[in-house]
Write a protein that holds these residues in place. Structure first.
Motif, mmCIF file in Angstrom:
data_model
loop_
_atom_site.group_PDB
_atom_site.id
_atom_site.type_symbol
_atom_site.label_atom_id
_atom_site.label_comp_id
_atom_site.label_asym_id
_atom_site.label_seq_id
_atom_site.Cartn_x
_atom_site.Cartn_y
_atom_site.Cartn_z
ATOM 1 N N ARG A 48 0.837 -1.183 -0.037
ATOM 2 C CA ARG A 48 0.184 0.103 0.009
ATOM 3 C C ARG A 48 0.997 1.161 -0.042
ATOM 4 N N CYS A 49 1.974 1.414 0.935
ATOM 5 C CA CYS A 49 2.656 2.602 1.166
ATOM 6 C C CYS A 49 4.134 2.460 0.321
ATOM 7 N N LYS A 50 4.264 1.279 -0.452
ATOM 8 C CA LYS A 50 5.438 0.987 -0.981
ATOM 9 C C LYS A 50 6.744 0.942 -0.290
ATOM 10 N N GLY A 51 6.555 0.531 0.910
ATOM 11 C CA GLY A 51 7.817 0.589 1.922
ATOM 12 C C GLY A 51 7.998 1.800 2.555
ATOM 13 N N HIS A 52 7.370 2.878 2.391
ATOM 14 C CA HIS A 52 7.700 4.236 2.938
ATOM 15 C C HIS A 52 7.034 4.327 4.376
ATOM 16 N N GLY A 53 5.846 3.776 4.658
ATOM 17 C CA GLY A 53 5.243 3.621 5.984
ATOM 18 C C GLY A 53 4.504 4.809 6.125
ATOM 19 N N LYS A 54 4.129 5.453 5.082
ATOM 20 C CA LYS A 54 3.216 6.778 5.273
ATOM 21 C C LYS A 54 2.742 6.843 3.959
ATOM 22 N N THR A 55 1.513 7.644 3.948
ATOM 23 C CA THR A 55 1.032 8.202 2.397
ATOM 24 C C THR A 55 1.412 9.895 2.479
ATOM 25 N N LEU A 56 1.655 10.107 1.301
ATOM 26 C CA LEU A 56 2.273 11.828 1.058
ATOM 27 C C LEU A 56 0.947 12.519 0.474
ATOM 28 N N LYS A 57 0.955 13.710 0.756
ATOM 29 C CA LYS A 57 0.188 14.786 0.315
ATOM 30 C C LYS A 57 0.942 15.236 -1.287
ATOM 31 N N PRO A 58 0.363 15.783 -2.258
ATOM 32 C CA PRO A 58 0.961 16.079 -3.562
ATOM 33 C C PRO A 58 2.209 16.983 -3.139
ATOM 34 N N ASN A 59 2.315 17.952 -2.129
ATOM 35 C CA ASN A 59 3.474 18.420 -1.871
ATOM 36 C C ASN A 59 4.381 17.831 -1.291
ATOM 37 N N GLY A 60 4.373 16.372 -0.972
ATOM 38 C CA GLY A 60 5.434 15.740 -0.353
ATOM 39 C C GLY A 60 5.563 15.540 1.177
ATOM 40 N N ARG A 61 4.608 16.129 1.939
ATOM 41 C CA ARG A 61 4.420 16.281 3.335
ATOM 42 C C ARG A 61 3.583 14.824 3.645
ATOM 43 N N VAL A 62 3.919 14.622 4.973
ATOM 44 C CA VAL A 62 3.182 13.149 5.498
ATOM 45 C C VAL A 62 1.731 13.510 5.800
ATOM 46 N N LYS A 63 0.795 12.903 4.838
ATOM 47 C CA LYS A 63 -0.701 12.682 5.061
ATOM 48 C C LYS A 63 -0.986 12.086 6.416
ATOM 49 N N ARG A 64 -0.543 10.812 6.494
ATOM 50 C CA ARG A 64 -0.544 9.938 7.718
ATOM 51 C C ARG A 64 -0.009 8.504 7.482
ATOM 52 N N TRP A 65 0.233 7.888 8.559
ATOM 53 C CA TRP A 65 1.012 6.906 8.427
ATOM 54 C C TRP A 65 0.014 5.572 7.964
ATOM 55 N N CYS A 66 0.797 4.777 7.394
ATOM 56 C CA CYS A 66 0.080 3.489 6.672
ATOM 57 C C CYS A 66 -0.653 2.851 7.722
ATOM 58 N N ARG A 67 -1.955 2.417 7.402
ATOM 59 C CA ARG A 67 -2.605 1.775 8.504
ATOM 60 C C ARG A 67 -2.405 0.248 8.274
ATOM 61 N N ARG A 68 -2.166 -0.054 7.105
ATOM 62 C CA ARG A 68 -1.721 -1.701 6.749
ATOM 63 C C ARG A 68 -0.542 -2.077 7.483
ATOM 64 N N CYS A 69 0.528 -1.253 7.579
ATOM 65 C CA CYS A 69 1.943 -1.694 8.194
ATOM 66 C C CYS A 69 2.188 -1.151 9.244
ATOM 67 N N ASP A 70 1.139 -0.314 9.756
ATOM 68 C CA ASP A 70 1.628 0.551 10.931
ATOM 69 C C ASP A 70 2.643 1.484 11.116
ATOM 70 N N GLY A 71 2.910 1.929 9.755
ATOM 71 C CA GLY A 71 3.948 2.841 9.680
ATOM 72 C C GLY A 71 5.431 2.161 9.616
ATOM 73 N N THR A 72 5.507 0.964 9.502
ATOM 74 C CA THR A 72 6.900 0.337 9.356
ATOM 75 C C THR A 72 7.474 0.079 8.010
ATOM 76 N N GLY A 73 6.619 0.049 7.101
ATOM 77 C CA GLY A 73 6.527 -0.110 5.643
ATOM 78 C C GLY A 73 6.992 -1.625 5.136
ATOM 79 N N LEU A 74 6.811 -2.506 6.322
ATOM 80 C CA LEU A 74 6.853 -3.790 6.251
ATOM 81 C C LEU A 74 5.815 -4.685 6.042
#
Length: 95
Positions: A48-74
């Motif tokens: 879902r987050c491609k290993g980043h652990g977060k989803t990003l806004k169009p300007n590159g800032r963190v929108k929220r942490w990924c819920r599927r991996c709890d922000g680990t990216g794994l």
């Protein structure tokens, strides 16, 4: 009229394996390699987050942490999940 006798050609004479045997060997080789990958590195990148652990806004800032991996990216690989399940099942049956 005589028919020619049916003779089977030996494997060494043709120099190649039948396609079904070759396919089976390739599948076994792939399975062995995947099992080794699951043992060596049980975690893969979160899809879902491609290993980043977060989803990003169009300007590159963190929108929220990924819920599927709890922000680990794994995420745990499917083969490792299967191994863990079979190991738990085996241990439960022994005791």
């Amino acid at each position: 009229m005589t028919l020619p006798a049916a003779t089977a050609t030996p494997l060494t004479a043709t120099g190649s394996l039948p396609p079904i045997v070759l396919l089976g060997l390739l599948a076994a080789l792939w399975l062995l390699g995947y099992a080794a990958a699951c043992a060596a590195d049980p975690f893969g990148r979160c899809r879902r987050c491609k290993g980043h652990g977060k989803t990003l806004k169009p300007n590159g800032r963190v929108k929220r942490w990924c819920r599927r991996c709890d922000g680990t990216g794994l995420r745990l690989r499917l083969g490792r999940r299967l191994y863990n399940y079979l190991r738990r099942l085996h241990r439960a049956s022994i005791h």
